[in-house]
Motif scaffolding. Structure first.
Motif, mmCIF file in Angstrom:
data_model
loop_
_atom_site.group_PDB
_atom_site.id
_atom_site.type_symbol
_atom_site.label_atom_id
_atom_site.label_comp_id
_atom_site.label_asym_id
_atom_site.label_seq_id
_atom_site.Cartn_x
_atom_site.Cartn_y
_atom_site.Cartn_z
ATOM 1 N N GLY A 35 55.945 42.372 42.615
ATOM 2 C CA GLY A 35 54.908 43.182 42.295
ATOM 3 C C GLY A 35 54.049 42.858 43.500
ATOM 4 N N ALA A 37 51.414 40.864 44.064
ATOM 5 C CA ALA A 37 51.138 39.428 44.160
ATOM 6 C C ALA A 37 52.259 38.754 44.858
ATOM 7 C CB ALA A 37 50.483 38.628 43.134
ATOM 8 N N ASP A 56 63.204 39.959 41.205
ATOM 9 C CA ASP A 56 62.910 40.827 40.341
ATOM 10 C C ASP A 56 63.743 41.334 39.260
ATOM 11 O OD1 ASP A 56 59.382 42.384 40.254
ATOM 12 O OD2 ASP A 56 61.077 43.030 39.079
ATOM 13 N N ASN A 74 44.445 52.601 44.304
ATOM 14 C CA ASN A 74 43.171 52.199 44.873
ATOM 15 C C ASN A 74 43.175 50.849 45.284
ATOM 16 O OD1 ASN A 74 40.151 51.627 42.682
ATOM 17 N ND2 ASN A 74 40.532 51.661 44.949
ATOM 18 N N GLY A 190 58.628 47.336 32.495
ATOM 19 C CA GLY A 190 59.183 46.024 32.561
ATOM 20 C C GLY A 190 58.386 44.872 32.576
ATOM 21 N N PHE A 194 57.065 36.761 30.637
ATOM 22 C CA PHE A 194 57.705 35.672 31.245
ATOM 23 C C PHE A 194 56.827 34.543 31.967
ATOM 24 C CE2 PHE A 194 60.053 33.717 34.904
ATOM 25 C CZ PHE A 194 61.216 33.690 34.402
HETATM 26 P P1 FDA Z 1 52.945 43.143 38.804
HETATM 27 O O1 FDA Z 1 52.992 43.664 37.484
HETATM 28 O O2 FDA Z 1 52.574 44.106 39.881
HETATM 29 O O3 FDA Z 1 54.303 42.669 39.206
HETATM 30 C C1 FDA Z 1 55.023 41.891 38.239
HETATM 31 C C2 FDA Z 1 56.427 42.017 38.761
HETATM 32 O O4 FDA Z 1 57.339 41.195 37.910
HETATM 33 C C3 FDA Z 1 57.098 43.353 38.647
HETATM 34 O O5 FDA Z 1 57.687 43.822 39.673
HETATM 35 C C4 FDA Z 1 58.036 43.161 37.426
HETATM 36 O O6 FDA Z 1 59.140 43.835 37.497
HETATM 37 C C5 FDA Z 1 58.541 41.631 37.696
HETATM 38 N N1 FDA Z 1 58.783 41.070 36.355
HETATM 39 C C6 FDA Z 1 58.164 40.865 34.928
HETATM 40 N N2 FDA Z 1 58.854 40.366 34.472
HETATM 41 C C7 FDA Z 1 59.782 39.684 34.704
HETATM 42 C C8 FDA Z 1 60.913 38.717 34.530
HETATM 43 N N3 FDA Z 1 61.155 38.441 33.091
HETATM 44 N N4 FDA Z 1 61.951 38.618 35.508
HETATM 45 C C9 FDA Z 1 61.947 39.206 36.867
HETATM 46 N N5 FDA Z 1 60.819 40.061 37.128
HETATM 47 C C10 FDA Z 1 60.228 40.163 36.271
HETATM 48 N N6 FDA Z 1 44.776 47.706 40.019
HETATM 49 C C11 FDA Z 1 43.995 48.235 40.949
HETATM 50 O O7 FDA Z 1 43.349 47.326 41.672
HETATM 51 N N7 FDA Z 1 43.911 49.457 41.552
HETATM 52 C C12 FDA Z 1 44.564 50.547 41.036
HETATM 53 O O8 FDA Z 1 44.495 51.647 41.246
HETATM 54 C C13 FDA Z 1 45.439 50.121 39.708
HETATM 55 N N8 FDA Z 1 45.925 51.119 39.071
HETATM 56 C C14 FDA Z 1 46.567 50.878 37.729
HETATM 57 C C15 FDA Z 1 47.319 51.926 37.223
HETATM 58 C C16 FDA Z 1 48.010 51.621 36.101
HETATM 59 C C17 FDA Z 1 48.738 52.582 35.327
HETATM 60 C C18 FDA Z 1 48.340 50.228 35.883
HETATM 61 C C19 FDA Z 1 49.369 49.824 34.434
HETATM 62 C C20 FDA Z 1 47.764 49.241 36.420
HETATM 63 C C21 FDA Z 1 46.961 49.528 37.571
HETATM 64 N N9 FDA Z 1 46.407 48.385 38.170
HETATM 65 C C22 FDA Z 1 45.653 49.009 39.369
HETATM 66 C C23 FDA Z 1 46.532 47.045 38.091
HETATM 67 C C24 FDA Z 1 47.493 46.673 38.972
HETATM 68 O O9 FDA Z 1 48.640 47.536 38.853
HETATM 69 C C25 FDA Z 1 47.934 45.006 38.485
HETATM 70 O O10 FDA Z 1 46.669 44.318 38.219
HETATM 71 C C26 FDA Z 1 48.781 44.488 39.599
HETATM 72 O O11 FDA Z 1 49.768 45.129 39.755
HETATM 73 C C27 FDA Z 1 49.083 43.022 39.244
HETATM 74 O O12 FDA Z 1 49.877 42.375 40.291
HETATM 75 P P2 FDA Z 1 51.083 41.541 39.986
HETATM 76 O O13 FDA Z 1 51.753 41.330 41.105
HETATM 77 O O14 FDA Z 1 50.429 40.302 39.245
HETATM 78 O O15 FDA Z 1 51.915 42.070 38.641
#
Ligand code: FDA
Length: 414
Positions: A35, A37, A56, A74, A190, A194
């Motif tokens: 994702g 990060a 992933d 955003n 998804g 984890f």
């Molecule tokens: P993220 O969720 O992005 O990535 C995690 C990854 O780990 C995913 O690819 C997933 O598939 C993978 N994964 C999970 N479990 C796993 C497992 N067991 N094994 C292998 N892989 C696994 N924020 C912002 O700043 N501006 C915005 O415009 C928005 N808009 C927004 C809209 C909507 C609808 C949501 C739900 C959220 C937002 N956000 C946001 C929040 C933002 O999306 C969120 O904070 C970040 O994506 C977090 O990034 P991470 O990389 O930590 O997690």
């Protein structure tokens, strides 16, 4: 859903080929979660010559980036500051946010020629599709030969000096492991616990997670008033605990949503009341008295529509005022309505939960991590970044900035 645009990218196809030819079992770092990060950590470590495996379980990287900001992502905010993040240790995020700033990410976006604009309150959005941000991160990863593998189910993680990550297909090892699998929000896309589970396996404490930036639900009289108003939006100041947000709110079939409510939800605890000022910047009592003088012959709901959306004016007139003209309204009734308009106290029944939450509050306790590089103090080589950590930003690009900043901090230290 596959991203046709990305699949067509010759640069990406070529680099994917290169990744597979280069694939080895041993790496300098394994990053779990591609994702926001994880991609940032991977490209940062890769740029320093590290051999990185990025795994992933989804069939596509960065799915939340694609749906973010209504499809325009955003991606950061001009007003990033530690007090806009919620954590058991509010100072924890300071070092990472200073090490990789909003300006750093904007420079990357500009390097890739992605057009963007400030919408409101410092929020930076793409002019076009959020896909451009994901494509940018994937290009950066491809340029430094990150071994990105999608559709990988991790079956176990162990540590015997090196970290061993087992998938259905192979076991990979590295001296560094980065947990970047995010929070629990939107399980349908998804999201899993984890990172929390692996953290507990390694003895890192986890602050109980809960849904944040989420619509609030109501019951009884409050819901009876709100339900017919579904779709009505207005500016307000929403207060929960010590936090107050002056933004728009929206009535829904189950209660309240809109930016002001989503922001307040992150500060709300079950059983507590929230307070809404529906006439922000005005003295509600003086406004109603002035209205009575200005429109003495008007029916109350018509006059109130000068101050509020018409449907809300009608509902509140019916609930608070006798069916008379404004001139005939008793002072006591107007005062009661003014009290409600200036400080409507409501106790939510709950929230719409992870299915509708933009983020997850709580997560891996920052007390267990180094704020400089996000490494576990008790398990050298184990890093945790992004939403999996107990750092949650406000609405408006703050959560992506945390993902970029914490990802960069780990990627620079691996
Ligand atoms: P993220 O969720 O992005 O990535 C995690 C990854 O780990 C995913 O690819 C997933 O598939 C993978 N994964 C999970 N479990 C796993 C497992 N067991 N094994 C292998 N892989 C696994 N924020 C912002 O700043 N501006 C915005 O415009 C928005 N808009 C927004 C809209 C909507 C609808 C949501 C739900 C959220 C937002 N956000 C946001 C929040 C933002 O999306 C969120 O904070 C970040 O994506 C977090 O990034 P991470 O990389 O930590 O997690």
């Amino acid at each position: 859903m596959r991203d046709e645009g990305l699949e067509r990218s010759p640069a990406l196809r070529a680099s994917r080929g290169a990744w597979h030819k280069r694939a080895v079992q041993e790496y300098d770092a394994i990053i779990l979660g591609a994702g926001a990060a994880g991609l940032m950590a991977a490209m940062t470590a890769g740029a320093r010559g590290k051999r990185v495996l990025l795994l992933d379980h989804a069939e596509e990287a960065g799915k939340k980036i694609l749906i973010s900001g209504g499809g325009r992502c955003n991606f950061t905010n001009l007003n990033i500051a530690p007090d806009r993040f919620i954590s058991n240790n509010p100072a924890f995020c300071r070092a990472a946010l200073a090490g990789y700033t909003a300006a750093d990410f904007v420079a990357l976006v500009q390097k890739h020629g992605i057009a963007f604009h400030e919408k409101t309150l410092g929020q930076l959005f793409c002019d076009g599709s959020a896909r451009a941000i994901l494509a940018m991160l994937l290009e950066e990863c491809a340029a430094v030969h990150i071994d990105l593998r999608l559709g990988q189910r991790v079956t176990g993680v162990t540590h015997d000096g090196r970290f061993r990550v087992a998938t259905a297909h192979a076991t990979h090892t590295a001296p560094a492991l980065v947990l970047a699998t995010g929070g629990l929000s939107i399980p349908k896309m998804g999201a899993t616990d984890f990172a929390h589970r692996i953290a507990l396996q390694f003895g890192l404490p986890v602050i109980p997670p809960r849904a944040g930036l989420v619509p609030l639900t109501f019951a009884d009289d409050a819901l009876t008033l709100m339900q017919p108003l579904a779709g009505v939006a207005l500016d307000c100041v929403a207060r929960a605990g010590k936090a107050a947000f002056a933004e728009a709110m929206l009535f829904t079939h189950r209660g309240l949503s809109g930016p002001a409510i989503l922001q307040a939800s992150s500060y709300w605890n079950p059983g507590e009341a929230i307070t809404l000022n529906l006439l922000p910047g005005r003295d509600a009592n003086a406004s109603l008295v002035a209205l009575r003088e200005a429109r003495p012959k008007a029916a109350a709901h018509n006059a109130l529509a000068d101050l509020l959306p018409a449907r809300l004016a009608t509902a509140l007139a019916a609930a608070y005022l006798p069916p008379r003209t404004m001139a005939e309204q008793p002072g006591a009734a107007l005062r009661k309505l003014a009290q409600m308009l200036g400080g409507w106290q409501l106790t939510p029944m709950g929230t719409e939960g992870y299915a509708k939450a933009e983020v997850t509050l709580g997560g891996i306790d920052t007390a267990a991590l180094s704020q400089r590089d996000m490494q576990a103090k008790s398990v050298p080589g184990l890093f945790v970044i992004g939403e999996a950590v107990d750092v949650t930003g406000w609405l408006g690009g703050y959560n992506f900035q945390w993902a970029w900043s914490s990802g960069y901090a780990a990627g620079a230290a691996i």
